[in-house]
Design a protein around this motif. Structure first.
Motif, PDB file in Angstrom:
ATOM      1  N   ALA A 125      22.973 -20.784  -4.082  1.00 39.98           N
ATOM      2  CA  ALA A 125      22.296 -20.113  -4.841  1.00 39.98           C
ATOM      3  C   ALA A 125      20.599 -20.410  -5.683  1.00 39.98           C
ATOM      4  O   ALA A 125      21.178 -22.392  -5.378  1.00 39.98           O
ATOM      5  CB  ALA A 125      23.370 -19.979  -6.676  1.00 39.98           C
ATOM      6  N   ARG A 126      19.852 -20.428  -6.198  1.00 39.49           N
ATOM      7  CA  ARG A 126      18.904 -20.913  -6.111  1.00 39.49           C
ATOM      8  C   ARG A 126      19.222 -21.635  -7.037  1.00 39.49           C
ATOM      9  O   ARG A 126      20.346 -21.640  -8.342  1.00 39.49           O
ATOM     10  CB  ARG A 126      18.016 -19.616  -7.301  1.00 39.49           C
ATOM     11  N   PRO A 127      18.524 -23.009  -7.987  1.00 38.48           N
ATOM     12  CA  PRO A 127      18.899 -23.955  -7.912  1.00 38.48           C
ATOM     13  C   PRO A 127      18.970 -23.481  -9.601  1.00 38.48           C
ATOM     14  O   PRO A 127      17.888 -23.090 -10.135  1.00 38.48           O
ATOM     15  CB  PRO A 127      17.826 -25.377  -8.275  1.00 38.48           C
ATOM     16  N   PHE A 128      19.555 -23.921 -11.096  1.00 42.56           N
ATOM     17  CA  PHE A 128      19.377 -23.535 -11.873  1.00 42.56           C
ATOM     18  C   PHE A 128      18.653 -23.874 -12.620  1.00 42.56           C
ATOM     19  O   PHE A 128      18.271 -23.591 -12.961  1.00 42.56           O
ATOM     20  CB  PHE A 128      20.615 -25.050 -12.913  1.00 42.56           C
ATOM     21  N   SER A 129      17.607 -25.324 -11.610  1.00 40.11           N
ATOM     22  CA  SER A 129      16.224 -25.258 -12.840  1.00 40.11           C
ATOM     23  C   SER A 129      15.057 -25.026 -12.265  1.00 40.11           C
ATOM     24  O   SER A 129      14.106 -24.992 -12.182  1.00 40.11           O
ATOM     25  CB  SER A 129      15.669 -27.480 -12.091  1.00 40.11           C
TER      26      SER A 129
END
Ligand code: FE2
Length: 415
Positions: A219-223
């Protein structure tokens, strides 16, 4: 990276919303003591007609009764629930005046129990709590009564997430309700419940597990999200979800085929992988394969899978997800080649090709490998795209932008 105007600050923190979990063969027998510890006196027990006839439910009832807890059973859970079936369950919950809930079954049962408790506790129009854009996505106003979730398949992870999925029949849309308040108070995971499952059910749910882990991991990084409170449950990949995803992939890659073939030890392992993957995706969120699966399951014409009820045409959830996964991971590979390579290796792939490693495993486990195998052809692509593009919550968690043109390509790749 911050936006050019300096107005948007990127997220720098992640939250860990962990579930309480008790894991091990035989733990279903302690449900009475566990419910008592949560203060339960009168419990609604949700199950479906098939699981309701199995020994698990009888064992749990006996344990609850031994703890002097009143039990009323609702066994009309609809496999692949709908708004109508959620509301029917909610009516049972409202009329029974229960102070706690128990669910014993697959994801459909656990999800139905979450929704029943929600609408019985905080009555509202059905679409009020449903995810936008289909519903109004109103926040759940307060805490729900205790809910002990007992999965009997090794798959969905619903016992550790705050998500309940359903079809809204009038809109022909598969969507759901997402709130941390829906997360069960306790997941009682008894792998012995999976020993009697048909191999096809273990295969389908096993691939759901792998996809939860793979999608959380890629998934896309939380940051990459803009900072803002409250943090969404789907935070994107983060150090906590990575921990669960990697271990679930390692164990799942090792045990899936043996679990399908009937090894009890491998089924124990797969159930643990399912729990870890559920914890991971409950914090990170899934993306493209699950978004596409909603349309694949929703538009089914006449496919039936061995091992499942034959009355209605149905693509089992795990199959509807994994069918899209090779195509999806070919599309996302460029966003983080290192993670895709690590995942491929965990699944036994030699050359870092995650899509190829998955296809090999699907063939070994005997599940359909293409959309054609469950009855779709090129003419269905526009409808499949239409059913997927509305899954905004999931698509926005993907590591690459996904629009209509990309979805056409993704579905053609999955045919
Ligand atoms: Fe899933």
């Amino acid at each position: 990276m911050s936006c050019a105007h300096g107005l948007m600050q990127n997220e720098t923190a992640f939250a860990i919303d962990a579930s309480r979990i008790v894991f091990g063969a035989g733990v279903l027998g302690e449900i009475g003591e566990q419910a008592k510890a949560l203060g339960a006196k009168r419990v609604a027990l949700f199950t479906d007609r098939t699981v309701g006839k199995l020994e698990h439910v009888a064992r749990a009832r006996k344990s609850l009764q031994n703890a002097s807890i009143d039990v009323a059973v609702y066994d009309a859970v609809h496999v692949e629930p709908t708004d109508a079936s959620f509301l029917d369950a909610a009516q049972f919950a409202r009329e029974g005046r229960f102070d706690a809930y128990v669910s014993i079954g697959g994801g459909s049962t656990i999800d139905t129990c979450k929704a029943a408790s929600l609408y019985a506790t905080f009555p509202a129009e059905f679409l009020d709590y449903v995810n936008a854009p289909v519903g109004a996505a109103k926040p759940v106003p307060g805490a729900l009564p205790p809910h002990i979730a007992c999965p009997t398949t090794c798959g969905t992870g619903s016992e550790t997430t705050g998500i309940a999925v359903c079809d809204v029949l009038s809109l022909k849309a598969k969507t759901g309700i997402a709130s941390a308040r829906l997360r069960p108070s306790l997941a009682l995971v008894d792998p012995a419940c999976t020993y009697t499952l048909p191999p096809e059910v273990v295969a389908a749910s096993g691939f759901d597990v792998l996809c939860h882990a793979l999608e959380s991991f890629t998934a896309r990084p939380f940051s990459s999200r803009a900072r803002g409170l409250p943090r969404p449950m789907s935070q994107g990949a983060n150090p906590w979800s990575d921990l669960g995803s990697r271990e679930a992939l390692r164990i799942g890659g090792e045990s899936l085929v043996a679990a399908v073939e009937g090894s009890e030890k491998a089924r124990d392992q797969l159930a643990w992988a399912a729990t870890l993957a559920g914890v991971a995706f409950g914090n990170a969120g899934v993306h493209i394969p699950h978004a596409m699966a909603y349309a694949v399951a929703g538009l089914v014409r006449d496919f039936r899978m061995k091992g499942y009820p034959q009355e209605e045409a149905m693509v089992p959830h795990g199959v509807s997800v994994v069918l899209n996964a090779p195509s999806a991971f070919r599309f996302t590979a460029q966003t983080n080649p290192e993670r895709h390579r690590i995942a491929a290796e965990m699944l036994g792939g030699r050359d870092g090709d995650l899509a190829g490693a998955l296809e090999t495993l699907m063939n070994k486990a005997g599940v359909p490998v293409t959309l054609r195998a469950v009855g779709y052809s090129k003419g269905d692509v526009p409808a499949l795209v239409k059913g997927t593009i509305v899954q905004k919550r999931l698509l926005s968690n993907a590591p690459r932008d996904v629009g209509e043109a990309e979805l056409v390509e993704l579905f053609e790749g999955a045919l």
